[in-house]
Design a protein around this motif. Sequence first.
Motif, PDB file in Angstrom:
ATOM      1  N   TYR A 142     -10.920   7.035   5.643  1.00 52.90           N
ATOM      2  CA  TYR A 142     -10.804   5.632   5.252  1.00 52.90           C
ATOM      3  C   TYR A 142     -11.154   5.439   3.783  1.00 52.90           C
ATOM      4  O   TYR A 142     -10.773   4.426   3.184  1.00 52.90           O
ATOM      5  CB  TYR A 142     -11.719   4.768   6.122  1.00 52.90           C
ATOM      6  CG  TYR A 142     -11.243   4.628   7.539  1.00 52.90           C
ATOM      7  CD1 TYR A 142     -10.346   3.626   7.894  1.00 52.90           C
ATOM      8  CD2 TYR A 142     -11.695   5.488   8.535  1.00 52.90           C
ATOM      9  CE1 TYR A 142      -9.906   3.487   9.206  1.00 52.90           C
ATOM     10  CE2 TYR A 142     -11.252   5.360   9.849  1.00 52.90           C
ATOM     11  CZ  TYR A 142     -10.364   4.356  10.178  1.00 52.90           C
ATOM     12  OH  TYR A 142      -9.926   4.230  11.466  1.00 52.90           O
ATOM     13  N   ARG A 143     -11.890   6.384   3.202  1.00 49.83           N
ATOM     14  CA  ARG A 143     -12.278   6.263   1.797  1.00 49.83           C
ATOM     15  C   ARG A 143     -11.279   6.924   0.856  1.00 49.83           C
ATOM     16  O   ARG A 143     -11.443   6.858  -0.361  1.00 49.83           O
ATOM     17  CB  ARG A 143     -13.669   6.877   1.593  1.00 49.83           C
ATOM     18  CG  ARG A 143     -14.767   6.172   2.382  1.00 49.83           C
ATOM     19  CD  ARG A 143     -16.155   6.589   1.910  1.00 49.83           C
ATOM     20  NE  ARG A 143     -16.409   8.005   2.173  1.00 49.83           N
ATOM     21  CZ  ARG A 143     -16.944   8.466   3.291  1.00 49.83           C
ATOM     22  NH1 ARG A 143     -17.279   7.625   4.261  1.00 49.83           N
ATOM     23  NH2 ARG A 143     -17.169   9.755   3.464  1.00 49.83           N
ATOM     24  N   PRO A 189      -5.343   4.984  -0.847  1.00 53.44           N
ATOM     25  CA  PRO A 189      -4.090   4.811  -0.089  1.00 53.44           C
ATOM     26  C   PRO A 189      -2.863   5.430  -0.745  1.00 53.44           C
ATOM     27  O   PRO A 189      -1.933   5.849  -0.043  1.00 53.44           O
ATOM     28  CB  PRO A 189      -3.957   3.291   0.015  1.00 53.44           C
ATOM     29  CG  PRO A 189      -5.349   2.782  -0.062  1.00 53.44           C
ATOM     30  CD  PRO A 189      -6.042   3.702  -1.029  1.00 53.44           C
ATOM     31  N   THR A 221      -4.955   3.638   8.646  1.00 53.86           N
ATOM     32  CA  THR A 221      -6.260   3.769   8.001  1.00 53.86           C
ATOM     33  C   THR A 221      -6.260   3.188   6.586  1.00 53.86           C
ATOM     34  O   THR A 221      -7.188   3.425   5.821  1.00 53.86           O
ATOM     35  CB  THR A 221      -6.681   5.249   7.941  1.00 53.86           C
ATOM     36  OG1 THR A 221      -5.713   6.001   7.198  1.00 53.86           O
ATOM     37  CG2 THR A 221      -6.789   5.833   9.347  1.00 53.86           C
ATOM     38  N   ILE A 222      -5.210   2.443   6.243  1.00 49.19           N
ATOM     39  CA  ILE A 222      -5.086   1.864   4.901  1.00 49.19           C
ATOM     40  C   ILE A 222      -5.496   0.403   4.927  1.00 49.19           C
ATOM     41  O   ILE A 222      -5.013  -0.371   5.754  1.00 49.19           O
ATOM     42  CB  ILE A 222      -3.645   1.997   4.380  1.00 49.19           C
ATOM     43  CG1 ILE A 222      -3.316   3.467   4.069  1.00 49.19           C
ATOM     44  CG2 ILE A 222      -3.452   1.166   3.120  1.00 49.19           C
ATOM     45  CD1 ILE A 222      -1.896   3.682   3.583  1.00 49.19           C
ATOM     46  N   ASP A 223      -6.379   0.027   4.018  1.00 48.47           N
ATOM     47  CA  ASP A 223      -6.726  -1.375   3.825  1.00 48.47           C
ATOM     48  C   ASP A 223      -5.760  -1.975   2.802  1.00 48.47           C
ATOM     49  O   ASP A 223      -5.537  -1.377   1.738  1.00 48.47           O
ATOM     50  CB  ASP A 223      -8.160  -1.498   3.312  1.00 48.47           C
ATOM     51  CG  ASP A 223      -8.549  -2.939   3.053  1.00 48.47           C
ATOM     52  OD1 ASP A 223      -8.816  -3.657   4.033  1.00 48.47           O
ATOM     53  OD2 ASP A 223      -8.581  -3.339   1.873  1.00 48.47           O
ATOM     54  N   PRO A 224      -5.155  -3.125   3.106  1.00 43.99           N
ATOM     55  CA  PRO A 224      -4.161  -3.699   2.185  1.00 43.99           C
ATOM     56  C   PRO A 224      -4.681  -3.925   0.768  1.00 43.99           C
ATOM     57  O   PRO A 224      -3.958  -3.689  -0.207  1.00 43.99           O
ATOM     58  CB  PRO A 224      -3.791  -5.026   2.862  1.00 43.99           C
ATOM     59  CG  PRO A 224      -4.074  -4.811   4.312  1.00 43.99           C
ATOM     60  CD  PRO A 224      -5.275  -3.904   4.351  1.00 43.99           C
ATOM     61  N   THR A 225      -5.923  -4.362   0.645  1.00 46.91           N
ATOM     62  CA  THR A 225      -6.476  -4.608  -0.694  1.00 46.91           C
ATOM     63  C   THR A 225      -6.628  -3.299  -1.459  1.00 46.91           C
ATOM     64  O   THR A 225      -6.325  -3.223  -2.665  1.00 46.91           O
ATOM     65  CB  THR A 225      -7.834  -5.322  -0.589  1.00 46.91           C
ATOM     66  OG1 THR A 225      -7.681  -6.535   0.148  1.00 46.91           O
ATOM     67  CG2 THR A 225      -8.375  -5.641  -1.968  1.00 46.91           C
ATOM     68  N   ASP A 226      -7.104  -2.257  -0.777  1.00 48.71           N
ATOM     69  CA  ASP A 226      -7.214  -0.944  -1.430  1.00 48.71           C
ATOM     70  C   ASP A 226      -5.842  -0.424  -1.847  1.00 48.71           C
ATOM     71  O   ASP A 226      -5.695   0.203  -2.903  1.00 48.71           O
ATOM     72  CB  ASP A 226      -7.881   0.053  -0.480  1.00 48.71           C
ATOM     73  CG  ASP A 226      -9.342  -0.265  -0.241  1.00 48.71           C
ATOM     74  OD1 ASP A 226      -9.946  -0.948  -1.085  1.00 48.71           O
ATOM     75  OD2 ASP A 226      -9.890   0.169   0.797  1.00 48.71           O
ATOM     76  N   ARG A 247      -1.283 -10.471   3.825  1.00 47.75           N
ATOM     77  CA  ARG A 247      -2.475 -11.128   4.367  1.00 47.75           C
ATOM     78  C   ARG A 247      -2.116 -12.301   5.282  1.00 47.75           C
ATOM     79  O   ARG A 247      -2.924 -12.709   6.125  1.00 47.75           O
ATOM     80  CB  ARG A 247      -3.366 -11.611   3.228  1.00 47.75           C
ATOM     81  CG  ARG A 247      -4.102 -10.517   2.482  1.00 47.75           C
ATOM     82  CD  ARG A 247      -5.083  -9.817   3.375  1.00 47.75           C
ATOM     83  NE  ARG A 247      -5.960  -8.912   2.634  1.00 47.75           N
ATOM     84  CZ  ARG A 247      -6.820  -8.084   3.204  1.00 47.75           C
ATOM     85  NH1 ARG A 247      -6.902  -8.052   4.526  1.00 47.75           N
ATOM     86  NH2 ARG A 247      -7.582  -7.292   2.482  1.00 47.75           N
TER      87      ARG A 247
END
Length: 259
Positions: free
Chosen positions: A14-15, A18, A127-132, A156
């Motif tokens: 997760y870190r 992306p 496992t991707i955050d949209p903001t990242d 969002r």
Amino acid sequence: MSILTPTKGAQAIYRINPVAKLATAFLLSFALILTIDWLSAATALVLESVLFAWAGLSARQFFLRTIPIWIAAPTAGFTTLLYGQSSGQSHFEFGLVHVTDGSISLAIATALRVLAIGLPAIVLFVTIDPTDLADGLAQVWHLPSRFVLGALAGLRLVGLFLDDWRSLELARRARGVGDRGRIRRVVSQAFALLVLSIRRGSKLATAMEARGFGGDTKRTWARESLVGWREVLLIGIGAVIAAASVVVAVAFGTWNFIV
């Protein structure tokens, strides 16, 4: 404990930036798109399966997230079996349906290919955050900030669309107009959701313009997007899997270049 139960070490995925996950998925897909043979796809799928244990997903999450792929792979294989290119010994023929040795081999290769491309792509993307992702696209790949921020704002709103759909459905039922005529109800709700989405999009665009998101000056970012050894390692693993699938297929004579 399941082999897919996330551990402290597994959460490291997760870190990972992306953009590195996107690059890895592209490498795997590109190698398998070049050919359609069962051995390259099977090799990639076996090597990928070993890494799914460290994907940060539980067994239940993994299978729920990948249900579309498990449905699409046999469907594509069965269709290819019936209508694929005919070659070799014929086993069954009826109208346009013609099952031969060639169509059987092609069906197996197609099903394995869908799994080998689709499973790692979904595992990486969930496992991707949209903001990242937006930070990485703008800072690492240097895509235009207006495009990146606009796409992030739209993404969002997807969750809000689902909430709005449920609210519209409950409101219509409370007024006694949502119990009959399912097709007409869906069409009516879809139109109402479209109107609501346009209004919300206009308000969001105005708010973003007022806050300077549409300016020509160079933007600053609240969080720095970095590429380190984790990202290099992930891309390297993807490159090794892609290369191994190609080498094995070429070595055993199954490589079927289709581009």
